[in-house]
Write a protein that holds these residues in place. Structure first.
Motif, PDB file in Angstrom:
ATOM      1  N   MET A 203       0.824  -1.218   0.000  1.00  0.00           N
ATOM      2  CA  MET A 203       0.000   0.000   0.000  1.00  0.00           C
ATOM      3  C   MET A 203       0.860   1.272   0.000  1.00  0.00           C
ATOM      4  O   MET A 203       0.488   2.271  -0.584  1.00  0.00           O
ATOM      5  CB  MET A 203      -0.917   0.034   1.243  1.00  0.00           C
ATOM      6  CG  MET A 203      -2.036  -0.988   1.211  1.00  0.00           C
ATOM      7  SD  MET A 203      -3.210  -0.737  -0.128  1.00  0.00           S
ATOM      8  CE  MET A 203      -3.312  -2.394  -0.764  1.00  0.00           C
ATOM      9  N   GLU A 204       2.012   1.161   0.676  1.00  0.00           N
ATOM     10  CA  GLU A 204       2.885   2.330   0.785  1.00  0.00           C
ATOM     11  C   GLU A 204       3.166   2.965  -0.587  1.00  0.00           C
ATOM     12  O   GLU A 204       3.231   4.180  -0.712  1.00  0.00           O
ATOM     13  CB  GLU A 204       4.193   1.915   1.488  1.00  0.00           C
ATOM     14  CG  GLU A 204       5.181   3.022   1.735  1.00  0.00           C
ATOM     15  CD  GLU A 204       4.728   4.077   2.749  1.00  0.00           C
ATOM     16  OE1 GLU A 204       3.758   3.810   3.483  1.00  0.00           O
ATOM     17  OE2 GLU A 204       5.322   5.165   2.759  1.00  0.00           O
ATOM     18  N   LEU A 205       3.319   2.093  -1.607  1.00  0.00           N
ATOM     19  CA  LEU A 205       3.629   2.615  -2.957  1.00  0.00           C
ATOM     20  C   LEU A 205       2.491   3.449  -3.535  1.00  0.00           C
ATOM     21  O   LEU A 205       2.706   4.269  -4.422  1.00  0.00           O
ATOM     22  CB  LEU A 205       3.980   1.465  -3.903  1.00  0.00           C
ATOM     23  CG  LEU A 205       5.285   0.745  -3.604  1.00  0.00           C
ATOM     24  CD1 LEU A 205       5.560  -0.334  -4.647  1.00  0.00           C
ATOM     25  CD2 LEU A 205       6.466   1.723  -3.536  1.00  0.00           C
ATOM     26  N   PHE A 206       1.260   3.222  -3.054  1.00  0.00           N
ATOM     27  CA  PHE A 206       0.151   4.067  -3.508  1.00  0.00           C
ATOM     28  C   PHE A 206       0.263   5.481  -2.937  1.00  0.00           C
ATOM     29  O   PHE A 206      -0.052   6.455  -3.593  1.00  0.00           O
ATOM     30  CB  PHE A 206      -1.198   3.469  -3.103  1.00  0.00           C
ATOM     31  CG  PHE A 206      -1.661   2.347  -3.981  1.00  0.00           C
ATOM     32  CD1 PHE A 206      -2.125   2.615  -5.270  1.00  0.00           C
ATOM     33  CD2 PHE A 206      -1.637   1.033  -3.540  1.00  0.00           C
ATOM     34  CE1 PHE A 206      -2.558   1.580  -6.090  1.00  0.00           C
ATOM     35  CE2 PHE A 206      -2.076  -0.001  -4.352  1.00  0.00           C
ATOM     36  CZ  PHE A 206      -2.531   0.266  -5.644  1.00  0.00           C
ATOM     37  N   PHE A 207       0.711   5.560  -1.686  1.00  0.00           N
ATOM     38  CA  PHE A 207       0.752   6.863  -1.021  1.00  0.00           C
ATOM     39  C   PHE A 207       2.060   7.604  -1.277  1.00  0.00           C
ATOM     40  O   PHE A 207       2.082   8.823  -1.294  1.00  0.00           O
ATOM     41  CB  PHE A 207       0.551   6.692   0.492  1.00  0.00           C
ATOM     42  CG  PHE A 207      -0.842   6.281   0.855  1.00  0.00           C
ATOM     43  CD1 PHE A 207      -1.844   7.239   0.941  1.00  0.00           C
ATOM     44  CD2 PHE A 207      -1.161   4.952   1.077  1.00  0.00           C
ATOM     45  CE1 PHE A 207      -3.144   6.869   1.266  1.00  0.00           C
ATOM     46  CE2 PHE A 207      -2.449   4.580   1.404  1.00  0.00           C
ATOM     47  CZ  PHE A 207      -3.450   5.532   1.496  1.00  0.00           C
ATOM     48  N   ASN A 208       3.156   6.855  -1.441  1.00  0.00           N
ATOM     49  CA  ASN A 208       4.468   7.477  -1.621  1.00  0.00           C
ATOM     50  C   ASN A 208       5.243   6.852  -2.768  1.00  0.00           C
ATOM     51  O   ASN A 208       6.341   6.323  -2.580  1.00  0.00           O
ATOM     52  CB  ASN A 208       5.293   7.318  -0.330  1.00  0.00           C
ATOM     53  CG  ASN A 208       4.732   8.158   0.794  1.00  0.00           C
ATOM     54  OD1 ASN A 208       4.454   9.335   0.602  1.00  0.00           O
ATOM     55  ND2 ASN A 208       4.563   7.541   1.942  1.00  0.00           N
ATOM     56  N   PRO A 209       4.737   6.916  -3.985  1.00  0.00           N
ATOM     57  CA  PRO A 209       5.479   6.327  -5.102  1.00  0.00           C
ATOM     58  C   PRO A 209       6.713   7.188  -5.408  1.00  0.00           C
ATOM     59  O   PRO A 209       6.626   8.419  -5.357  1.00  0.00           O
ATOM     60  CB  PRO A 209       4.465   6.380  -6.248  1.00  0.00           C
ATOM     61  CG  PRO A 209       3.576   7.533  -5.910  1.00  0.00           C
ATOM     62  CD  PRO A 209       3.506   7.591  -4.409  1.00  0.00           C
ATOM     63  N   ARG A 210       7.837   6.501  -5.698  1.00  0.00           N
ATOM     64  CA  ARG A 210       9.033   7.265  -6.083  1.00  0.00           C
ATOM     65  C   ARG A 210       8.917   7.721  -7.531  1.00  0.00           C
ATOM     66  O   ARG A 210       9.534   8.679  -7.953  1.00  0.00           O
ATOM     67  CB  ARG A 210      10.286   6.400  -5.905  1.00  0.00           C
ATOM     68  CG  ARG A 210      10.670   6.183  -4.458  1.00  0.00           C
ATOM     69  CD  ARG A 210      11.436   4.890  -4.284  1.00  0.00           C
ATOM     70  NE  ARG A 210      10.644   3.746  -4.759  1.00  0.00           N
ATOM     71  CZ  ARG A 210      11.033   2.479  -4.675  1.00  0.00           C
ATOM     72  NH1 ARG A 210      12.206   2.179  -4.157  1.00  0.00           N
ATOM     73  NH2 ARG A 210      10.255   1.506  -5.116  1.00  0.00           N
ATOM     74  N   SER A 211       8.108   6.981  -8.315  1.00  0.00           N
ATOM     75  CA  SER A 211       7.937   7.332  -9.725  1.00  0.00           C
ATOM     76  C   SER A 211       6.528   6.947 -10.154  1.00  0.00           C
ATOM     77  O   SER A 211       5.969   5.969  -9.655  1.00  0.00           O
ATOM     78  CB  SER A 211       8.968   6.593 -10.575  1.00  0.00           C
ATOM     79  OG  SER A 211       8.929   5.207 -10.269  1.00  0.00           O
ATOM     80  N   VAL A 212       5.980   7.741 -11.075  1.00  0.00           N
ATOM     81  CA  VAL A 212       4.595   7.538 -11.493  1.00  0.00           C
ATOM     82  C   VAL A 212       4.522   7.582 -13.018  1.00  0.00           C
ATOM     83  O   VAL A 212       5.186   8.404 -13.658  1.00  0.00           O
ATOM     84  CB  VAL A 212       3.686   8.643 -10.926  1.00  0.00           C
ATOM     85  CG1 VAL A 212       2.246   8.436 -11.366  1.00  0.00           C
ATOM     86  CG2 VAL A 212       3.772   8.692  -9.420  1.00  0.00           C
ATOM     87  N   LEU A 213       3.707   6.706 -13.549  1.00  0.00           N
ATOM     88  CA  LEU A 213       3.398   6.746 -14.972  1.00  0.00           C
ATOM     89  C   LEU A 213       1.979   7.265 -15.152  1.00  0.00           C
ATOM     90  O   LEU A 213       1.056   6.793 -14.480  1.00  0.00           O
ATOM     91  CB  LEU A 213       3.495   5.334 -15.562  1.00  0.00           C
ATOM     92  CG  LEU A 213       2.838   5.143 -16.937  1.00  0.00           C
ATOM     93  CD1 LEU A 213       3.550   5.983 -18.009  1.00  0.00           C
ATOM     94  CD2 LEU A 213       2.825   3.664 -17.315  1.00  0.00           C
ATOM     95  N   LEU A 214       1.791   8.207 -16.067  1.00  0.00           N
ATOM     96  CA  LEU A 214       0.454   8.704 -16.380  1.00  0.00           C
ATOM     97  C   LEU A 214       0.088   8.293 -17.793  1.00  0.00           C
ATOM     98  O   LEU A 214       0.826   8.598 -18.737  1.00  0.00           O
ATOM     99  CB  LEU A 214       0.417  10.231 -16.272  1.00  0.00           C
ATOM    100  CG  LEU A 214       0.667  10.804 -14.870  1.00  0.00           C
ATOM    101  CD1 LEU A 214       0.832  12.326 -14.936  1.00  0.00           C
ATOM    102  CD2 LEU A 214      -0.486  10.451 -13.952  1.00  0.00           C
ATOM    103  N   VAL A 215      -1.039   7.614 -17.940  1.00  0.00           N
ATOM    104  CA  VAL A 215      -1.522   7.241 -19.267  1.00  0.00           C
ATOM    105  C   VAL A 215      -2.923   7.823 -19.431  1.00  0.00           C
ATOM    106  O   VAL A 215      -3.786   7.600 -18.568  1.00  0.00           O
ATOM    107  CB  VAL A 215      -1.592   5.712 -19.447  1.00  0.00           C
ATOM    108  CG1 VAL A 215      -1.852   5.363 -20.916  1.00  0.00           C
ATOM    109  CG2 VAL A 215      -0.321   5.047 -18.958  1.00  0.00           C
TER     110      VAL A 215
END
Lengths: 693, 693
Positions: B1-13
Motif C-alpha cells: 500500500m505504501e507505494l500508492f501513497f508514496n510512489p518514487r515514480s509515477v506513470l500517467l496514461v
C-alpha cells in the motif's frame, strides 16, 4: 404597537457618558443604526451626550415622547416610570435586568411594573430586554451594535432574548423587524402577533419562546394567522434541566414539552427542533415558492452525493420524482455512450466530456422544473476555490439565467468544497433560490416548505381551538372520584360504562352477577387501593355464583389484612367486557388548559408509551385523527383478520370526555383506563377524576 | 500500500495535451500539488506535456515506475494494463469510469481487471476513482485541483467517491491522506485499514462507504483497530431508494441498513448519521482530548442560549455538571449584587458590569476545566463584526492564554453572529479547542468524544467478531424444516423445546395429552399452513381428553376443506407453556454473515417492532446485553410484581442459536417464534428453518 416600531420621538434614560468599545451606550447604537426621529436624553449631570442635550429631570422635557427606553439599575426603574407616566409617556422599553429573571425582590419590582401599565393604560416591553429593531425605518433600542440590514426581508422575530436578534445569522437569517419581549411583564407574544397580522412588512414570523402565560389566547391568534403568514417557533427548555433554567430566566410558566408540540400543531404553527432548523426553515419560507408535492428532481456532481441526497430526502419524508423524458433526451446524448440518466442525474461524466459542467446543470435543473410531475429541485454543486474550477462556479447571473419565476417551484442548492461559504454569501440575496450548507439541510428546507403547503390546505375550522364557555351542570365533582363514582360522572357525559354496581356482601354480589350474565369481574373500591391491579384487588373471569362468592370473601380479607384501617367502600361487580384496552384521559395544563390523551391501555401502557395528545375540545373528526396517530391503531382497525373495533364509539367517547373537560375547569385530571373497545361499542371500565387542589 | 501513497515514480496514461480550466489534466494537478518524484507520461503523439517527455509506447519507458495512473476511455484500459504488467508495473490507479458503475459490458471489463490483479500479484485502486491524496509528501492522482494542506492533520479518509476528498470541508475537514477506492475491483476497505493500522501519520480514520463485499473481514480488522485509532463511517444508501442507487453506482452488495449499524457497533466503529455528523465528529476526535464523563460546564453570553445549551446537551446524552465553588467565588462577586451563578454561567450581566466580557469568560472556562467533577466545557460566545465589539472577539492568543494542555479535558466553542465564520476560520488550526456552527453541533461533538472514550473502555474480547470454523455434525438440514422437525433440529443445539409430538389420530393425541399433563395445545403441521395462527390452525387451552379429540377432528377437517391437496404431516400435541412470548432468530446477511435478532414475540411483533440485532456468534454476556436492549426488557425482569423470567435460560438459547448459525452456513434463516420464557426456563414452541436456495 406601531409606536414601538416607528416612534416619532424617543426618550433615553440611563445612557452613559462613555461611548465606544465596552460602553454599551444605547444612544450611540441608535445613532449608528440610523434613527431619524427626535431623541431626548435624561441624565442628572451630563449636560450633553453625543451631541444631544441631556435634560436633568424628566419633567423638564419639552414634550412627551412616543417611547421611553430605560436602562437604569433595577431599583430606580419604577420611580422613573412614575415620572414618565406623569409626563404623559405611554410606551416603554425597559432594558434593565434583575427583575423576575433574578430574585424575589426582582419579582416584586416586576409586579409593580405590570400594575403600573394596567393602571395607566401604558404598554411595556421588557424588562430584561434588548427591545425593538426595525430595519425598514432604521430604529433600534439595543445596547449592542447590530449592523443595519438595508434591504430588509419581510421577516419578523419575536424573541424572549436579545441573542437571536443580535446573532440573527445563527437563528433566522436577516430580519426586517424584531422584538425581544424579555421577561414580558406586559407585552407578550399574543399582542405582537395581533400587530403582525395587519403589518404589510411582515410575511414570515419567527418566534423564540421559553414559556407562555396565556397559551389559549396565543393559540387563537396564531391559528387565525398561520395560514396567511407562516409562523415558525423555536421553543426552548425541552429538557427537564432546560425547563428549570427557563423558569429562573424568564419567570414564565413552562408546560410539558409534548403539550407545546401538540398545541403548536393544532394551531398550524411549525416547531423548529433547534436554532439551525429555524434558520433553514425561515430561509426556505422567505425565499422560495411553495412545494406543492413530495416529488423532487435531483442534480448531483457525483453518484455518491446522489445517494446521500436520496437518504436525505427519505429522512425528510420526500421522494425522488420520475426523470422527465425531456431531460433524458436533451442531456443523455451529451455524455459518454455508456452513461444512462436516472434521477438523481449524475452530471459529472457529462460535464467532463462537454467541458461545460454548468451548462449541463442548467439544462437538467430547468428540465426538472418544467416537468409537471416534479414539485421542486435539489441540486448539489461544487464550490471549489481553485482558478481551474472557475467554470463550475454558480453566480447570481447563472441563477438569473434560469428564469425561475416561470416555474413557480422551489430550487434548493447545496454546495460542497472550500469555496462554499463564499458561494452561499454571493447568493444570499438572490430571490427564488435557497442555499444550504449540507444536502440534509437542503432536503429539510424543502420538507418544511411542503409542511407549510399542507398547513395552508387545512380547513380553517380544524385550526380553531376556541373552547365553548363552561355550561351549567347538575353534576359537579365536589371531590376526587374513583371507580364507580367516577364512571357515573362520566356516563352523565355520554361515555358508556360497563353495567355493574358496588356490593357489600357475597350474596348481593352473586345475585347481581347472575343478573348481569357471566363472566363477571370483581374489584376492590377503596381510596387506599388506587392501583388495585398491582395489589391483586381485581379478580377476572368469574363464571358462576360460587366463584363470585369465594372471590368476594377473599378480596374482603385481603383489604383487611393489608391495612385494618382501610376504608373499603365495597366490591364492584361488573360484566366482563371483552376487547382492546385503551386509555383515554384529559389533564389541565397550566399553559394550554385541557389536554386530551389517548393510548394503549392496560398494564403495558408504560412499556410502550404509545400515546397521542392534542388540546380539548375535540370534534368527532379530530378524535378520529387523534386515534389514527397511535402506533397501535392497527390493532383497532382489524388486525390479522379480527373484526375492527367500533371506532366511532371510541371517538365519541373522546369527544364527550373533551366536552366534560372544557365544562369542568375545576378538574385537574380525568383518566379512563381501561376503556374496552369491542366491535360492538366501548365501555369505560375504570376511571379516576382528580379535582384541582 | 505504501507505494500508492508514496510512489518514487509515477506513470500517467491518458493525460490530455490541454491544460487549464475545463481540461481536468491529471499531470497539471499532480505538479500543482507539489509531487517531487519522477513522472513518466505515455501519449501516442504529444511528444511532450507540461515539460515532461511523452513516450509513445509503454514498452519504451526506461524503467518500471512504482505506480501507473490510467485515465483512458474504458475500452482501452485492459490492453494498457497488460502492457504495463509486461513492463513490470504492479500498482495501478484506474481513474476511468464506465465499469461496474455503468452497464453489463462495464461489469465484464471490471471482472477482467480483478482477474489481472490476481494473476500478476498486482494491486489496483479503482476503477471510477479519483485515487490517492497524500498531503504529507504532496502526492495526488486527482484530475480535479485540490489545494494542498501544508500542515496536514493525522486524519485519513477512505471513500467510495472523490467528492469527500475534493470537498473535504463538507465531509471531514482537512485531511492528511485520502483514497477513493471507487468501484473497488481489487483494493478495498480491509486492505487499507490494515495499512493504516501501522501508519504513524494516521490517528483518526474516516470512511465513506456505500457497500462492502467482505463484511466479516472488514469487521475483524476494524475491531482490532478501533480502540487505538477511532474509525468513523458515513454509510450511505440508508433509504430503500438510496440503496438501489448504491447498487448501480458501485456495484457493491448493500445489506440492510440495520445490519450495518449492528455490525459497526460490534466492531467499535462509530456511524455518522450524515456528512455534517461526520465533519463534527472528526473535528472533535482530531483536536480534543477525551471526554471521560458526561458532566459539562457551560458558559453562555445570555440566559436564552444557556437554555438552548441544556436542551442540546440533553439531546446528546450529556448533562450539566455542578457549578464549581471556585468559579462561584471568583466570578459571582464581579457581577451585579442580584446576579447568582448557576451552570450554565450567564456571563452577560458580569461582562456588562466589568466591561471585560472575555476576562469573565476566561475565568469561568478555566474554573470549570480545573474542577475534578467537570469532564468538559462548552462555551457559547459572540462573533460580532462591529468594531464596538472587538473586545469580545476570541483570538488564538485568547485560547493560548487558557493553557488548555494542563487540564486534559475538551473545550468546544459555538459562536453566533455575523462574524462567526471568520472566528471559526481563525481558530481552525488552534489545537485543543473545537469550534462549531451551532450549540447542537458542539454538544454532539462532545457526545461523540464520550462515545469514543467508552469504546476504548470495552474489553478487547467483546469486539471480537471472528467466528469459529464450522464443525462437523450429524444433524444436517437437508431441506426447509417446519414445526416439530425444526424444533428437533434446535434441540440438538441445546435449545429447549416444549414436550410434545406429532399425532396422526385423535386417540393418539388424547393419550399423549394425558401423558404430558393438561392444558395442551394442538397445531396443524403442513407446508401450506406456515402462518397457522392466522388461519386458525392452533387451538389452545385444551384441558381434557374429550376437548383434545374434538379439536383434533375439527383441525383435520379444516385442513381438508381449506385445500384438499394439502399435505398434512400431522397434528402437533404439546404441553401448553406459560410465560412471555419472545422471538429469537438468525438470518444470513449477504455482507456480514449470520445476524442474530431477538424481540417481543407472538402476534404483536409487527406492531411494536421491538427487536435488537447483532452479529453471531454470541457469548452469554453478549446475549444478555442484546436482550437488555429491548424496550420490553422490563417485562422480563419482573414487571409489576411478577416474578422475573429465567433470563439465563433465554440468553443460553440465544447463544446456542448463534452457534448453530455459525456452524450451518447453508441455512438462510431460522426463526423461533414464540419462545416462551417463564420463571423456570424457556421453551421454543414453534420454529422455522429455511435453507439457502
Amino acid at each position: 404597537m406601531e409606536l414601538f416600531f416607528n416612534p416619532r420621538s424617543v426618550l433615553l434614560v440611563g445612557v452613559s457618558r462613555q461611548t465606544g468599545v465596552g460602553a454599551y451606550n444605547g444612544l450611540e447604537m441608535m445613532l449608528r443604526f440610523g434613527y431619524r426621529g427626535k431623541i431626548f436624553v435624561v441624565h442628572p449631570q451630563a449636560g450633553e451626550i453625543l451631541g444631544h442635550k441631556a435634560y436633568s429631570r424628566i419633567r423638564d422635557l419639552p414634550e412627551a415622547p412616543d417611547l421611553a427606553v430605560i436602562a437604569l439599575a433595577r431599583d430606580r426603574v419604577v420611580h422613573v416610570i412614575e415620572d414618565c407616566l406623569a409626563k404623559g409617556i405611554r410606551r416603554y422599553v425597559i432594558i434593565s435586568q434583575g427583575f423576575a429573571d433574578a430574585d424575589d425582590k426582582g419579582r416584586k419590582l416586576q409586579a409593580r411594573l405590570t400594575a403600573l401599565a394596567k393602571e395607566h393604560n401604558a404598554r411595556i416591553v421588557g424588562p430584561n430586554t434588548m427591545g425593538v429593531m426595525n430595519n425598514f425605518t432604521g430604529f433600534t433600542t439595543a445596547f449592542v451594535d447590530v449592523p443595519r440590514v438595508m434591504q430588509p426581508p419581510r421577516v419578523t422575530l419575536i424573541a424572549q432574548s436579545g441573542a437571536p436578534q443580535v446573532g440573527s445569522e445563527s437563528f433566522t437569517g436577516p430580519l426586517g423587524k424584531a422584538v425581544d419581549i424579555g421577561n414580558a411583564c406586559d407585552v407578550g407574544f399574543e399582542d405582537l402577533l395581533e400587530y403582525l397580522e395587519r403589518d404589510p412588512e411582515t410575511e414570515v414570523i419567527a418566534l423564540h419562546m421559553e414559556g407562555l402565560v396565556n397559551g389559549r389566547r396565543f393559540l387563537e391568534v396564531a391559528a387565525r394567522l398561520s395560514r396567511a403568514k407562516p409562523i415558525v417557533v423555536l421553543k426552548t427548555g425541552r429538557s427537564e434541566a432546560g425547563a428549570r433554567a427557563a423558569l429562573s430566566h424568564t419567570a414564565s410558566m413552562v408546560g410539558a414539552d409534548d403539550v407545546f408540540s401538540a398545541a403548536f400543531e393544532r394551531a398550524g404553527v411549525m416547531r423548529a427542533a433547534n436554532a439551525q432548523d429555524l434558520l433553514d426553515t425561515i430561509q426556505a419560507l422567505r425565499k422560495l415558492p411553495p412545494l406543492k408535492g413530495p416529488r423532487i428532481g435531483i442534480a448531483t456532481p457525483s453518484g455518491a452525493l446522489g445517494i446521500i441526497a436520496l437518504d436525505a430526502l427519505a429522512a425528510a419524508g420526500l421522494q425522488p420524482g420520475r426523470l422527465p423524458q425531456a431531460v433524458k433526451e436533451a442531456v443523455e446524448p451529451l455524455g459518454p455512450y455508456w452513461h444512462r440518466l436516472h434521477n438523481p442525474v449524475d452530471l459529472w461524466p457529462i460535464g467532463m466530456k462537454t467541458g461545460d459542467f454548468l451548462k449541463v446543470a442548467k439544462e437538467t435543473i430547468a428540465g426538472f422544473l418544467a416537468d409537471p410531475e416534479i414539485d421542486g429541485v435539489m441540486a448539489m454543486l461544487p464550490g471549489l476555490s481553485s482558478p481551474l474550477h472557475r467554470n463550475n462556479i454558480v453566480t447570481p447571473e447563472f441563477v438569473a439565467s434560469l428564469n425561475l419565476e416561470r416555474f413557480g417551484k422551489p430550487l434548493v442548492l447545496a454546495f460542497y468544497g472550500d469555496y462554499r461559504d463564499e458561494l452561499n454569501r454571493n447568493l444570499a440575496r438572490v430571490e427564488g433560490v435557497a442555499c444550504y450548507f449540507s444536502v440534509e439541510q437542503a432536503a429539510h428546507g424543502l420538507a418544511r416548505l411542503h409542511q407549510y403547503h399542507l398547513i395552508k390546505s387545512v380547513p380553517a375550522e380544524n385550526l380553531n381551538i376556541s373552547a365553548p364557555a363552561p355550561g351549567k351542570f347538575s353534576h359537579r365533582a365536589e371531590q376526587n372520584l374513583l371507580g364507580e363514582a367516577a364512571l357515573e360522572f362520566l356516563s352523565a357525559y355520554g361515555i358508556p360504562t360497563v353495567p355493574g354496581a358496588l356490593c357489600q356482601s357475597a350474596g348481593e354480589a352473586a345475585d347481581l352477577a347472575r343478573e348481569l350474565g357471566y363472566p363477571v369481574v370483581l374489584k376492590v373500591i377503596a381510596p387506599e387501593w388506587l392501583h388495585k391491579s398491582d395489589k391483586g384487588g381485581v379478580v377476572l373471569n368469574l363464571s358462576n355464583d360460587e366463584e363470585v362468592r369465594r372471590a368476594f370473601n377473599s378480596l374482603q380479607e385481603k383489604v383487611q389484612s393489608d391495612n385494618a384501617q382501610a376504608s373499603l367502600e365495597g366490591i364492584l361487580v361488573q360484566k366482563q367486557a371483552q376487547g382492546r384496552e385503551l386509555l383515554l384521559g384529559v389533564k389541565q395544563d397550566a399553559t394550554f388548559g385541557p389536554v386530551m390523551v389517548c393510548g394503549l391501555g392496560g398494564v403495558y401502557t408504560e412499556i410502550w408509551r404509545d400515546t397521542a395528545q392534542t388540546l380539548a375540545p375535540l370534534s368527532m373528526a379530530q378524535s378520529h385523527a387523534l386515534l389514527a396517530k397511535l402506533r397501535s391503531y392497527r390493532l383497532l382497525t382489524g388486525f390479522r383478520g379480527e373484526p375492527p373495533v367500533d371506532l366511532d364509539a371510541v371517538a365519541q367517547a373522546l369527544a364527550n370526555l373533551s366536552r366534560l373537560a372544557v365544562e369542568h375547569p375545576e378538574l385537574q385530571e380525568c383518566d379512563i383506563n381501561p376503556l374496552i373497545a369491542s366491535p360492538a361499542g366501548c365501555w369505560a371500565v375504570d376511571a379516576r377524576i382528580i379535582r384541582k387542589p
